[in-house]
Motif scaffolding. Sequence first.
Motif, mmCIF file in Angstrom:
data_model
loop_
_atom_site.group_PDB
_atom_site.id
_atom_site.type_symbol
_atom_site.label_atom_id
_atom_site.label_comp_id
_atom_site.label_asym_id
_atom_site.label_seq_id
_atom_site.Cartn_x
_atom_site.Cartn_y
_atom_site.Cartn_z
ATOM 1 N N LEU A 1 -8.144 4.040 4.158
ATOM 2 C CA LEU A 1 -6.899 4.723 3.792
ATOM 3 C C LEU A 1 -7.177 6.179 3.402
ATOM 4 C CD1 LEU A 1 -5.346 1.908 1.558
ATOM 5 C CD2 LEU A 1 -4.592 2.556 3.863
ATOM 6 N N PRO A 2 -7.426 7.040 4.361
ATOM 7 C CA PRO A 2 -7.727 8.433 4.014
ATOM 8 C C PRO A 2 -6.615 9.111 3.233
ATOM 9 C CG PRO A 2 -7.365 8.170 6.395
ATOM 10 C CD PRO A 2 -7.496 6.799 5.816
ATOM 11 N N GLU A 3 -5.372 8.656 3.396
ATOM 12 C CA GLU A 3 -4.269 9.252 2.644
ATOM 13 C C GLU A 3 -4.349 8.959 1.151
ATOM 14 O OE1 GLU A 3 -2.550 5.341 4.425
ATOM 15 O OE2 GLU A 3 -4.174 6.779 4.810
ATOM 16 N N SER A 4 -5.247 8.042 0.760
ATOM 17 C CA SER A 4 -5.382 7.683 -0.655
ATOM 18 C C SER A 4 -6.548 8.390 -1.338
ATOM 19 C CB SER A 4 -5.575 6.167 -0.791
ATOM 20 O OG SER A 4 -6.876 5.768 -0.370
ATOM 21 N N HIS A 5 -7.241 9.273 -0.640
ATOM 22 C CA HIS A 5 -8.476 9.835 -1.197
ATOM 23 C C HIS A 5 -8.228 10.860 -2.300
ATOM 24 C CE1 HIS A 5 -10.942 8.741 2.679
ATOM 25 N NE2 HIS A 5 -10.562 7.677 1.973
ATOM 26 N N VAL B 1 0.834 -1.206 0.000
ATOM 27 C CA VAL B 1 0.000 0.000 0.000
ATOM 28 C C VAL B 1 0.868 1.254 0.000
ATOM 29 C CG1 VAL B 1 -1.674 1.330 1.343
ATOM 30 C CG2 VAL B 1 -1.985 -1.137 1.056
ATOM 31 N N ALA B 2 1.796 1.349 0.928
ATOM 32 C CA ALA B 2 2.676 2.523 0.991
ATOM 33 C C ALA B 2 3.548 2.611 -0.259
ATOM 34 C CB ALA B 2 3.542 2.465 2.242
ATOM 35 N N ARG B 3 4.012 1.470 -0.728
ATOM 36 C CA ARG B 3 4.867 1.462 -1.915
ATOM 37 C C ARG B 3 4.114 1.987 -3.139
ATOM 38 N NH1 ARG B 3 6.425 -3.368 -1.271
ATOM 39 N NH2 ARG B 3 5.009 -4.449 -2.673
#
Length: 399
Positions: A236-240, A201-203
Amino acid sequence: MNDMNGVAHPGAVDSADAPAGASGGYPRAQATIDLDALRSNVAALRAKAPGAAFMAVVKADAYGHGMVPCARAALEAGATWLGAATPEEALALRAAGLGGRVLCWLWNPGGPWRACVEADIDVTVSAHWALAEVVAAARAAGRTARVQLKIDAGLGRNGVQPDQWPDLVRAARTAERDGLIRVTGLWAHFSCADEPGHPSVARELAVFRRALDQAAAAGLTPEVRHMANSPGTLTLPESHFDLVRPGVAMYGISPVPQLGGPADFGLRPVMTLTARLASVKRVPGGHGVSYGHRYVTAGETTLALVPVGYADGVPRHASGTGPVLVAGRRRTVAGRVAMDQFVVDLGGDAAEPGDEAVLFGPGDRGEPTAEDWARACGTIAYEIVTRIGARVPRVHTGG
């Protein structure tokens, strides 16, 4: 109601009332689609990403729920984009009179690029050949094509490889300066967002962010940047970014059942699949049931015949494991699921032909859910609802 190719489905209905059978009795089976639940799910998902636009993914006949009615309900609930896999699905949405923005992404060479350009559909470009085809379509149509560029951030399916991305964005910017295309979006797809904490996910987020920087350096200024699918929207709010693309969650199925069921995320299953018993009979002990006699009655008992099978989308893998509510109790498929029917053993309980069997639904009445069926079959709930066949009428309520 029409199917996603605009062809009338003889078994599909838009009425809130259950359709009568050919003789005026009960239908053999039906999938009841609760559009009020769908609207509520859209609202709950929008609340998870309040700063992002909302794309309602209605591919695959809205995951088996009926594409056009579900798309309308999603737009009513605040979706501003519709997502379709194939250009044919996207064109069917336009043919049904649906406005708003529509994105489609699964293209092959020679696809209906011009028709989509002329229908104001945003088309995805995942390779240089696709950019060349949409540019040619824009020239032929005499209008600017709306294009979204997709990078393969690690999923390994569609999307341009990261090492080819700079060349693609430069070529797209050249076509944009020439007035042939407008790059409206940049996007990617997670590979393992449904596995919380997975290192991919982070990658993959890092790959996407780097791609956004490279696109900006090339001079592209898209309307939307997006990566979040259903699990991304929920966890994953960082992906919105600028837009989220819920699919299965919109239909009330948890994309991360290991974290919680639908209710834990404020969702409600939209589809309830029912059938009417075709036969109820007493049989002696030692009686074989269905093909191969994988099930043999332990003693005198009552067998009930449920008239749906793998031709209707009931998984053959559910043989001996699939749950169903009959006569007020959960039962298990007895023996093999056949093409058109399966059997349940009622033991000493009574039932009558025409009584309802509930294969899955929200679970309010003790019936199984699509997730229960997925676990019984070793698959995912996405497949359970999407595979329900065209000869099972969809009855849309709340519409």
